[in-house]
Scaffold this motif. Structure first.
Motif, PDB file in Angstrom:
ATOM      1  N   PHE A  21       1.118  -1.618  -0.258  1.00  0.00           N
ATOM      2  CA  PHE A  21      -0.133  -0.129  -0.414  1.00  0.00           C
ATOM      3  C   PHE A  21       1.291   1.511   0.083  1.00  0.00           C
ATOM      4  O   PHE A  21       1.642   1.492   0.720  1.00  0.00           O
ATOM      5  N   SER A  22       0.405   2.088  -0.553  1.00  0.00           N
ATOM      6  CA  SER A  22       1.018   3.611  -0.499  1.00  0.00           C
ATOM      7  C   SER A  22       0.764   4.213   0.893  1.00  0.00           C
ATOM      8  O   SER A  22      -0.404   3.423   1.061  1.00  0.00           O
ATOM      9  N   ILE A  23       1.368   4.987   1.635  1.00  0.00           N
ATOM     10  CA  ILE A  23       1.425   5.810   2.985  1.00  0.00           C
ATOM     11  C   ILE A  23      -0.185   6.596   2.611  1.00  0.00           C
ATOM     12  O   ILE A  23      -1.127   6.685   3.418  1.00  0.00           O
ATOM     13  N   LEU A  24      -1.168   7.071   1.546  1.00  0.00           N
ATOM     14  CA  LEU A  24      -2.257   7.443   1.071  1.00  0.00           C
ATOM     15  C   LEU A  24      -3.185   6.389   1.380  1.00  0.00           C
ATOM     16  O   LEU A  24      -4.260   6.936   2.070  1.00  0.00           O
ATOM     17  N   GLU A  25      -2.604   5.104   0.507  1.00  0.00           N
ATOM     18  CA  GLU A  25      -3.950   4.287   1.037  1.00  0.00           C
ATOM     19  C   GLU A  25      -4.072   3.925   2.392  1.00  0.00           C
ATOM     20  O   GLU A  25      -5.394   3.369   3.086  1.00  0.00           O
ATOM     21  N   ALA A  26      -3.049   3.751   3.117  1.00  0.00           N
ATOM     22  CA  ALA A  26      -3.132   3.409   4.062  1.00  0.00           C
ATOM     23  C   ALA A  26      -3.779   4.292   5.380  1.00  0.00           C
ATOM     24  O   ALA A  26      -4.308   3.772   6.090  1.00  0.00           O
ATOM     25  N   PHE A  27      -4.105   5.499   5.184  1.00  0.00           N
ATOM     26  CA  PHE A  27      -4.508   6.959   6.049  1.00  0.00           C
ATOM     27  C   PHE A  27      -5.482   7.026   5.398  1.00  0.00           C
ATOM     28  O   PHE A  27      -6.183   7.020   6.729  1.00  0.00           O
TER      29      PHE A  27
END
Length: 152
Positions: A21-27
């Motif tokens: 996952f990218s950090i944005l998706e996780a957030f």
């Protein structure tokens, strides 16, 4: 052999494209989960309080029914007195596990019908919200048996 190399190169390039996952998706996922939990917790509290209210009503209904059966089994028309019924009332208040229960056991006799007596059992209490619930009411009727000289 060139075909094998092309397939191999295609496989390697597809593996390199993306992993995880990218950090944005996780957030965004964390925000959605926390919003869901923040909505679910108050709903579960309400459901729990409603379940407690239902359990209390069931308990009170069973206790009032049991008290009515005891009064009917242990008394006759002649033995019913307000003092005797007060003994039942004090005994039942000790058994109830309700918040601020109010119990009344009253004897009612109509002057127009002297052969009938009514025992009215009424109980009310406060629910988990602190509001007084609608009372439960049970009525028992006792009829005086006619003697042989009254039937003539």
């Amino acid at each position: 052999m060139k075909i094998f190399r092309r397939n191999n190169q295609l496989q390697c390039s597809s593996l390199r494209t993306r992993k995880g996952f990218s950090i944005l998706e996780a957030f965004v996922s964390m925000i959605l989960i926390s919003a869901t939990v923040s909505i679910a917790i108050p709903a579960l509290r309400v459901i729990n309080l409603q379940r407690k209210s239902i359990d209390q009503r069931l308990l009170a209904t069973m206790e009032v029914a049991n008290l009515g059966e005891r009064i009917a089994a242990e008394n006759s028309w002649h033995s019913l007195t307000p003092d005797r019924l007060a003994q039942y009332q004090s005994g039942m208040l000790k058994q109830l596990n309700l918040k601020e229960p109010q119990l009344s056991v009253t004897l009612i006799q109509n002057e127009k019908e002297p052969t009938k007596r009514q025992v009215r059992i009424q109980i009310s209490w406060k629910n988990p919200y602190g509001e007084r619930v609608d009372p439960l009411l049970l009525s028992l009727w006792f009829h005086r048996e006619r003697s042989s000289h009254e039937s003539k």
